[in-house]
Design a protein around this motif. Structure first.
Motif, PDB file in Angstrom:
ATOM      1  N   GLY A  71       0.511  -1.223   0.133  1.00 34.10           N
ATOM      2  CA  GLY A  71      -0.043  -0.049   0.095  1.00 34.10           C
ATOM      3  C   GLY A  71       0.779   1.373  -0.115  1.00 34.10           C
ATOM      4  N   LEU A  72       2.057   1.282   0.002  1.00 35.41           N
ATOM      5  CA  LEU A  72       3.004   2.208   0.114  1.00 35.41           C
ATOM      6  C   LEU A  72       3.094   2.792  -1.366  1.00 35.41           C
ATOM      7  N   THR A  73       3.196   4.250  -1.429  1.00 35.53           N
ATOM      8  CA  THR A  73       3.576   4.726  -2.912  1.00 35.53           C
ATOM      9  C   THR A  73       5.054   4.216  -3.234  1.00 35.53           C
ATOM     10  N   ALA A  74       5.554   4.266  -4.431  1.00 39.21           N
ATOM     11  CA  ALA A  74       6.517   3.668  -4.951  1.00 39.21           C
ATOM     12  C   ALA A  74       7.968   4.531  -4.427  1.00 39.21           C
ATOM     13  N   GLU A  75       7.504   5.775  -4.087  1.00 41.31           N
ATOM     14  CA  GLU A  75       8.633   6.576  -3.625  1.00 41.31           C
ATOM     15  C   GLU A  75       8.826   6.401  -2.147  1.00 41.31           C
ATOM     16  N   THR A  76       7.786   6.036  -1.419  1.00 44.02           N
ATOM     17  CA  THR A  76       7.945   5.728   0.102  1.00 44.02           C
ATOM     18  C   THR A  76       8.454   4.518   0.265  1.00 44.02           C
ATOM     19  N   ALA A  77       8.073   3.562  -0.514  1.00 44.44           N
ATOM     20  CA  ALA A  77       8.490   2.109  -0.482  1.00 44.44           C
ATOM     21  C   ALA A  77       9.969   2.041  -0.806  1.00 44.44           C
ATOM     22  N   HIS A  78      10.563   2.836  -1.741  1.00 45.58           N
ATOM     23  CA  HIS A  78      11.844   2.649  -1.915  1.00 45.58           C
ATOM     24  C   HIS A  78      12.533   3.328  -0.715  1.00 45.58           C
ATOM     25  N   ARG A  79      12.221   4.415  -0.109  1.00 46.06           N
ATOM     26  CA  ARG A  79      12.865   5.050   1.041  1.00 46.06           C
ATOM     27  C   ARG A  79      12.730   3.879   2.123  1.00 46.06           C
ATOM     28  N   VAL A  80      11.694   3.556   2.252  1.00 41.01           N
ATOM     29  CA  VAL A  80      11.760   2.565   3.532  1.00 41.01           C
ATOM     30  C   VAL A  80      12.578   1.233   3.438  1.00 41.01           C
ATOM     31  N   ALA A  81      12.606   0.725   2.185  1.00 36.49           N
ATOM     32  CA  ALA A  81      13.422  -0.385   1.785  1.00 36.49           C
ATOM     33  C   ALA A  81      14.995   0.057   1.874  1.00 36.49           C
ATOM     34  N   ALA A  82      15.371   1.131   1.362  1.00 37.82           N
ATOM     35  CA  ALA A  82      16.713   1.839   1.506  1.00 37.82           C
ATOM     36  C   ALA A  82      17.145   1.809   3.055  1.00 37.82           C
ATOM     37  N   GLU A  83      16.285   2.537   3.843  1.00 37.76           N
ATOM     38  CA  GLU A  83      16.487   2.599   5.005  1.00 37.76           C
ATOM     39  C   GLU A  83      16.675   1.503   5.893  1.00 37.76           C
ATOM     40  N   LEU A  84      15.813   0.493   5.667  1.00 36.90           N
ATOM     41  CA  LEU A  84      15.956  -0.769   6.452  1.00 36.90           C
ATOM     42  C   LEU A  84      17.328  -1.565   5.906  1.00 36.90           C
ATOM     43  N   SER A  85      17.540  -1.703   4.522  1.00 40.05           N
ATOM     44  CA  SER A  85      18.709  -2.248   4.360  1.00 40.05           C
ATOM     45  C   SER A  85      19.894  -1.590   4.745  1.00 40.05           C
ATOM     46  N   ALA A  86      19.771  -0.190   4.876  1.00 34.16           N
ATOM     47  CA  ALA A  86      21.186   0.262   5.255  1.00 34.16           C
ATOM     48  C   ALA A  86      21.597  -0.131   6.769  1.00 34.16           C
ATOM     49  N   GLY A  87      20.482  -0.416   7.577  1.00 32.34           N
ATOM     50  CA  GLY A  87      20.704  -0.944   8.905  1.00 32.34           C
ATOM     51  C   GLY A  87      20.887  -2.525   9.127  1.00 32.34           C
ATOM     52  N   ASP A  88      19.992  -3.144   8.685  1.00 34.04           N
ATOM     53  CA  ASP A  88      20.500  -4.715   8.672  1.00 34.04           C
ATOM     54  C   ASP A  88      19.663  -5.373   7.317  1.00 34.04           C
ATOM     55  N   ALA A  89      20.340  -5.429   6.490  1.00 33.89           N
ATOM     56  CA  ALA A  89      19.699  -5.671   4.889  1.00 33.89           C
ATOM     57  C   ALA A  89      19.311  -7.127   5.060  1.00 33.89           C
ATOM     58  N   LEU A  90      19.975  -7.916   5.788  1.00 30.73           N
ATOM     59  CA  LEU A  90      19.425  -9.385   5.827  1.00 30.73           C
ATOM     60  C   LEU A  90      18.258  -9.562   6.561  1.00 30.73           C
ATOM     61  N   THR A  91      18.107  -8.924   7.741  1.00 26.41           N
ATOM     62  CA  THR A  91      16.966  -8.940   8.564  1.00 26.41           C
ATOM     63  C   THR A  91      15.762  -8.361   7.777  1.00 26.41           C
ATOM     64  N   ALA A  92      16.040  -7.175   7.256  1.00 30.23           N
ATOM     65  CA  ALA A  92      14.888  -6.657   6.515  1.00 30.23           C
ATOM     66  C   ALA A  92      14.263  -7.571   5.321  1.00 30.23           C
ATOM     67  N   HIS A  93      15.111  -8.357   4.756  1.00 38.48           N
ATOM     68  CA  HIS A  93      14.751  -8.966   3.478  1.00 38.48           C
ATOM     69  C   HIS A  93      14.141 -10.340   3.988  1.00 38.48           C
ATOM     70  N   VAL A  94      14.633 -10.971   5.025  1.00 36.89           N
ATOM     71  CA  VAL A  94      14.227 -12.096   5.467  1.00 36.89           C
ATOM     72  C   VAL A  94      12.846 -12.082   6.107  1.00 36.89           C
ATOM     73  N   GLU A  95      12.693 -10.831   6.949  1.00 35.83           N
ATOM     74  CA  GLU A  95      11.513 -10.630   7.554  1.00 35.83           C
ATOM     75  C   GLU A  95      10.093 -10.374   6.608  1.00 35.83           C
ATOM     76  N   ALA A  96      10.718  -9.393   5.438  1.00 33.38           N
ATOM     77  CA  ALA A  96       9.397  -9.172   4.631  1.00 33.38           C
ATOM     78  C   ALA A  96       9.289 -10.298   3.672  1.00 33.38           C
ATOM     79  N   GLU A  97      10.431 -10.958   3.002  1.00 35.77           N
ATOM     80  CA  GLU A  97      10.044 -12.132   2.196  1.00 35.77           C
ATOM     81  C   GLU A  97       9.815 -13.484   2.500  1.00 35.77           C
ATOM     82  N   LEU A  98      10.495 -13.837   3.570  1.00 35.60           N
ATOM     83  CA  LEU A  98      10.166 -15.012   4.141  1.00 35.60           C
ATOM     84  C   LEU A  98       9.418 -15.180   5.346  1.00 35.60           C
ATOM     85  N   GLY A  99       9.150 -14.086   6.208  1.00 33.04           N
ATOM     86  CA  GLY A  99       8.225 -14.033   7.554  1.00 33.04           C
ATOM     87  C   GLY A  99       8.873 -14.688   8.661  1.00 33.04           C
ATOM     88  N   LEU A 100      10.256 -14.702   8.431  1.00 25.58           N
ATOM     89  CA  LEU A 100      11.322 -15.328   9.482  1.00 25.58           C
ATOM     90  C   LEU A 100      11.952 -14.112  10.219  1.00 25.58           C
TER      91      LEU A 100
END
Length: 241
Positions: free
Chosen positions: A117-146
């Motif tokens: 439901g986020l706009t493309a711009e907001t979604a990219h900004r959120v993804a970038a900020e989360l990845s800058a902190g802990d990319a693996l955790t951000a991707h594993v939680e969002a993609e795998l639910g783990l």
């Protein structure tokens, strides 16, 4: 300072921290207790219907308790270990993909948030900020639910299941052995009904489900198990023993 205000410097632990491991531990315990109650009750009621000998009932009940506890522990250990191996492989694959194609993974993460439901711009900004902190955790939680930092311990699940099975088995075993021969089956049934009502209520509370439905399910299952084994025991007692 307002009591409801949290200072920016104060670290706040999320409520979900450790919840998955605790729920799995409790799940193993409740399932073990239910299995112990139903399986042992069914067996001792069947044996009691076939013979009035307390020793035979006691030996059968103890054998069922020991075998069931070992079986439950091994089953939980193998099940949880297999799940952990699968999750570890998925996390390792995600780690490799991040190392090989970080830009592609960033775009994939942004797309996940855009679909939520986020706009493309907001979604990219959120993804970038989360990845800058802990990319693996951000991707594993969002993609795998783990949560890559929270894994269920198979030993904890195995021990919890074995102990719970033993505790659940003791109740019908003590009831059928200690009660007078003439009323031992009704006493055992009453004890089992009470125990299943308690475990059904606890399991419903853990899962956030309706207590009445969970209790009725367990009571019907326990009644069916005891009814079938009682019928078989009575038949064999009349024709064989």
């Amino acid at each position: 300072m307002d009591a409801t205000t949290t200072p920016a410097s104060q670290s706040v632990e999320p409520h979900s921290n450790g919840t998955q491991a605790r729920l799995n531990w409790l799940r193993a315990g409740v399932l073990g207790a239910n299995d112990g109650i139903i399986s042992t009750a069914g067996l001792v009621v069947g044996v009691a219907a076939a013979t009035p000998e307390r020793t035979a009932v006691l030996v059968a009940g103890v054998a069922a308790l020991v075998a069931g506890a070992v079986s439950m522990a091994l089953g939980e250990y193998v099940s949880v270990s297999s799940a952990r191996d699968t999750e570890r492989a998925m996390i390792d694959r995600e780690r490799r993909e991040l190392a090989e194609d970080p830009e592609g993974e960033l775009a994939e993460l942004a797309e996940i948030y855009r679909r939520k439901g986020l706009t493309a711009e907001t979604a990219h900004r959120v993804a970038a900020e989360l990845s800058a902190g802990d990319a693996l955790t951000a991707h594993v939680e969002a993609e795998l639910g783990l949560d890559p930092h929270e894994r269920t311990n198979p030993w904890h699940a195995a021990v919890a299941s074995a102990i719970a099975f033993t505790v659940g088995s003791v109740l019908p075993l003590v009831a059928v052995v200690a009660a007078p021969i003439g009323i031992r089956i009704p006493v055992t049934i009453a004890a089992v009904v009470l125990a299943l009502a308690v475990t059904g209520s606890v399991s419903a509370h853990i899962g956030g489900a309706g207590r009445r439905r969970a209790m009725v399910r367990l009571l019907l299952g326990g009644a069916l198990a005891m009814g079938v084994t009682y019928g078989i025991g009575a038949l064999l007692g009349a024709t064989v023993v």
